[in-house]
Design a protein around this motif. Structure first.
Motif, PDB file in Angstrom:
ATOM      1  N   SER A   4      29.690  55.582  21.545  1.00 42.68           N
ATOM      2  CA  SER A   4      30.720  55.743  22.572  1.00 42.68           C
ATOM      3  C   SER A   4      30.895  54.420  23.294  1.00 42.68           C
ATOM      4  CB  SER A   4      30.315  56.835  23.572  1.00 42.68           C
ATOM      5  OG  SER A   4      29.148  56.471  24.273  1.00 42.68           O
ATOM      6  N   GLY A   5      31.803  54.438  24.267  1.00 43.96           N
ATOM      7  CA  GLY A   5      31.966  53.284  25.125  1.00 43.96           C
ATOM      8  C   GLY A   5      30.833  53.229  26.145  1.00 43.96           C
ATOM      9  N   ARG A   6      30.972  52.355  27.122  1.00 43.24           N
ATOM     10  CA  ARG A   6      29.961  52.223  28.165  1.00 43.24           C
ATOM     11  C   ARG A   6      29.746  53.564  28.859  1.00 43.24           C
ATOM     12  NH1 ARG A   6      33.689  48.568  29.094  1.00 43.24           N
ATOM     13  NH2 ARG A   6      34.391  49.612  30.989  1.00 43.24           N
ATOM     14  N   PRO A   7      28.519  53.866  29.232  1.00 43.81           N
ATOM     15  CA  PRO A   7      28.303  55.058  30.044  1.00 43.81           C
ATOM     16  C   PRO A   7      29.122  54.948  31.332  1.00 43.81           C
ATOM     17  CG  PRO A   7      26.215  54.212  29.248  1.00 43.81           C
ATOM     18  CD  PRO A   7      27.262  53.183  28.907  1.00 43.81           C
ATOM     19  N   LEU A   8      29.825  56.014  31.680  1.00 40.98           N
ATOM     20  CA  LEU A   8      30.637  56.098  32.895  1.00 40.98           C
ATOM     21  C   LEU A   8      31.805  55.114  32.926  1.00 40.98           C
ATOM     22  CD1 LEU A   8      27.817  56.469  35.587  1.00 40.98           C
ATOM     23  CD2 LEU A   8      28.951  58.271  34.262  1.00 40.98           C
ATOM     24  N   ALA A   9      32.301  54.678  31.787  1.00 39.82           N
ATOM     25  CA  ALA A   9      33.440  53.754  31.751  1.00 39.82           C
ATOM     26  C   ALA A   9      34.641  54.403  32.447  1.00 39.82           C
ATOM     27  CB  ALA A   9      33.785  53.411  30.310  1.00 39.82           C
ATOM     28  N   ARG A  10      35.305  53.640  33.313  1.00 45.14           N
ATOM     29  CA  ARG A  10      36.444  54.208  34.027  1.00 45.14           C
ATOM     30  C   ARG A  10      37.508  53.166  34.377  1.00 45.14           C
ATOM     31  NH1 ARG A  10      31.687  54.430  36.580  1.00 45.14           N
ATOM     32  NH2 ARG A  10      31.478  53.635  38.682  1.00 45.14           N
ATOM     33  N   LEU A  11      37.557  52.083  33.621  1.00 46.26           N
ATOM     34  CA  LEU A  11      38.624  51.100  33.810  1.00 46.26           C
ATOM     35  C   LEU A  11      39.924  51.625  33.212  1.00 46.26           C
ATOM     36  CD1 LEU A  11      36.841  47.751  32.856  1.00 46.26           C
ATOM     37  CD2 LEU A  11      37.348  48.620  35.139  1.00 46.26           C
ATOM     38  N   ALA A  12      41.044  51.146  33.720  1.00 47.70           N
ATOM     39  CA  ALA A  12      42.345  51.510  33.169  1.00 47.70           C
ATOM     40  C   ALA A  12      42.469  50.965  31.748  1.00 47.70           C
ATOM     41  CB  ALA A  12      43.453  50.927  34.045  1.00 47.70           C
ATOM     42  N   THR A  13      43.322  51.584  30.971  1.00 47.45           N
ATOM     43  CA  THR A  13      43.537  51.104  29.601  1.00 47.45           C
ATOM     44  C   THR A  13      44.134  49.708  29.640  1.00 47.45           C
ATOM     45  OG1 THR A  13      45.701  52.142  29.490  1.00 47.45           O
ATOM     46  CG2 THR A  13      43.844  53.423  28.646  1.00 47.45           C
ATOM     47  N   PHE A  14      43.969  48.976  28.577  1.00 49.03           N
ATOM     48  CA  PHE A  14      44.438  47.604  28.475  1.00 49.03           C
ATOM     49  C   PHE A  14      45.938  47.523  28.780  1.00 49.03           C
ATOM     50  CE2 PHE A  14      46.091  43.975  26.026  1.00 49.03           C
ATOM     51  CZ  PHE A  14      45.300  42.973  26.545  1.00 49.03           C
ATOM     52  N   GLY A  15      46.315  46.648  29.695  1.00 45.10           N
ATOM     53  CA  GLY A  15      47.712  46.435  30.037  1.00 45.10           C
ATOM     54  C   GLY A  15      48.244  47.391  31.089  1.00 45.10           C
ATOM     55  N   ALA A  16      47.427  48.324  31.585  1.00 44.65           N
ATOM     56  CA  ALA A  16      47.910  49.318  32.537  1.00 44.65           C
ATOM     57  C   ALA A  16      47.994  48.795  33.972  1.00 44.65           C
ATOM     58  CB  ALA A  16      47.006  50.554  32.511  1.00 44.65           C
ATOM     59  N   GLU A  17      47.303  47.716  34.270  1.00 44.07           N
ATOM     60  CA  GLU A  17      47.327  47.222  35.636  1.00 44.07           C
ATOM     61  C   GLU A  17      48.681  46.604  35.967  1.00 44.07           C
ATOM     62  OE1 GLU A  17      46.110  45.154  32.659  1.00 44.07           O
ATOM     63  OE2 GLU A  17      44.248  45.598  33.655  1.00 44.07           O
ATOM     64  N   ALA A  18      48.943  46.486  37.257  1.00 39.70           N
ATOM     65  CA  ALA A  18      50.214  45.908  37.704  1.00 39.70           C
ATOM     66  C   ALA A  18      50.320  44.463  37.232  1.00 39.70           C
ATOM     67  CB  ALA A  18      50.293  45.974  39.223  1.00 39.70           C
ATOM     68  N   PRO A  19      51.526  44.034  36.860  1.00 37.17           N
ATOM     69  CA  PRO A  19      51.688  42.638  36.420  1.00 37.17           C
ATOM     70  C   PRO A  19      51.270  41.671  37.522  1.00 37.17           C
ATOM     71  CG  PRO A  19      53.741  43.892  36.143  1.00 37.17           C
ATOM     72  CD  PRO A  19      52.770  44.770  36.849  1.00 37.17           C
ATOM     73  N   VAL A  20      50.680  40.591  37.120  1.00 42.49           N
ATOM     74  CA  VAL A  20      50.227  39.559  38.055  1.00 42.49           C
ATOM     75  C   VAL A  20      51.126  38.362  37.856  1.00 42.49           C
ATOM     76  CG1 VAL A  20      48.311  38.050  38.691  1.00 42.49           C
ATOM     77  CG2 VAL A  20      47.858  40.384  37.937  1.00 42.49           C
ATOM     78  N   SER A  21      51.701  37.876  38.945  1.00 42.87           N
ATOM     79  CA  SER A  21      52.543  36.687  38.823  1.00 42.87           C
ATOM     80  C   SER A  21      51.682  35.451  39.000  1.00 42.87           C
ATOM     81  CB  SER A  21      53.672  36.717  39.854  1.00 42.87           C
ATOM     82  OG  SER A  21      53.128  36.697  41.150  1.00 42.87           O
ATOM     83  N   ILE A  22      51.997  34.470  38.237  1.00 42.00           N
ATOM     84  CA  ILE A  22      51.273  33.215  38.317  1.00 42.00           C
ATOM     85  C   ILE A  22      52.203  32.211  38.992  1.00 42.00           C
ATOM     86  CG2 ILE A  22      50.185  31.353  37.003  1.00 42.00           C
ATOM     87  CD1 ILE A  22      49.589  33.438  34.841  1.00 42.00           C
ATOM     88  N   ALA A  23      51.779  31.728  40.133  1.00 45.20           N
ATOM     89  CA  ALA A  23      52.632  30.805  40.893  1.00 45.20           C
ATOM     90  C   ALA A  23      52.411  29.382  40.469  1.00 45.20           C
ATOM     91  CB  ALA A  23      52.349  30.955  42.376  1.00 45.20           C
TER      92      ALA A  23
END
Length: 189
Positions: free
Chosen positions: A170-189
């Motif tokens: 399985s994955g890490r015990p107690l894994a609870r990060l959002a799926t890849f790409g699910a986070e809000a876009p980050v702008s690079i200034a």
């Protein structure tokens, strides 16, 4: 050609709870490792590929199916490692594990399609190695990004290489990060 084996090491770890939380099912990790004579000897060798091609499948057959058998569960994540004794160089271990004749045996046995993440380094006898694991069919599955650390007390000797296949159910015990790409876009200034 066959590797010169000094010893085989099999390890199974089973975690039932993590950070005070009971797991729905035990998190199992299996390690199948071989301590072999460094086939390149001491020092620099220009052609590391030919020998790796000759040995890769034999080492893969020795460790890949055994790792699957040891886990005794469906494999979800996997990785590989080479820990080279101090008379060798990292490239000696890299040549053995970054070889499709080695990797394809383990990948087939595990039912995987992704590249096997790897760790390789030079170490003293008893050194530990941190091996990254990723999901066997989708390396972007964040829950399965994990690291397994293991060591063999009397290896590698200066003229040896520890080669290992590692698998988890399985994955890490107690894994609870959002799926890849699910986070809000980050702008690079």
């Amino acid at each position: 050609m066959s590797p010169q084996i000094r010893k085989l090491v099999r390890l199974v770890e089973e975690i039932h709870s993590e950070n005070g939380q009971q797991l729905a099912k035990p998190h199992r990790v299996a390690v199948a490792a071989a301590v072999i004579a460094n086939p390149y000897g001491a020092g620099y060798v220009e052609d590391v590929v030919t020998l790796a091609d000759e040995l890769g499948e034999a080492i893969g057959e020795l460790l890949g199916p055994e790792c699957v058998r040891l886990l005794d569960d469906e494999i979800e994540a996997f990785g590989k490692a080479a820990l080279v004794g101090v008379d060798g160089e990292t490239e000696h271990g890299s040549a053995l594990i970054h070889n499709l004749r080695f990797g394809n045996v383990f990948r087939r046995a595990a039912g995987g399609t992704e590249l096997l993440p790897a760790a390789e380094k030079i170490g003293l006898q008893g050194a530990s190695i941190d091996v990254p694991l990723k999901h066997k069919t989708d390396a972007k599955t964040r829950s399965h990004h994990q690291t397994v650390t293991f060591r063999i007390e009397d290896a590698p000797r200066a003229d040896e290489i520890v080669v290992a296949c590692i698998a988890a159910n399985s994955g890490r015990p107690l894994a609870r990060l959002a799926t890849f790409g699910a986070e809000a876009p980050v702008s690079i200034a």
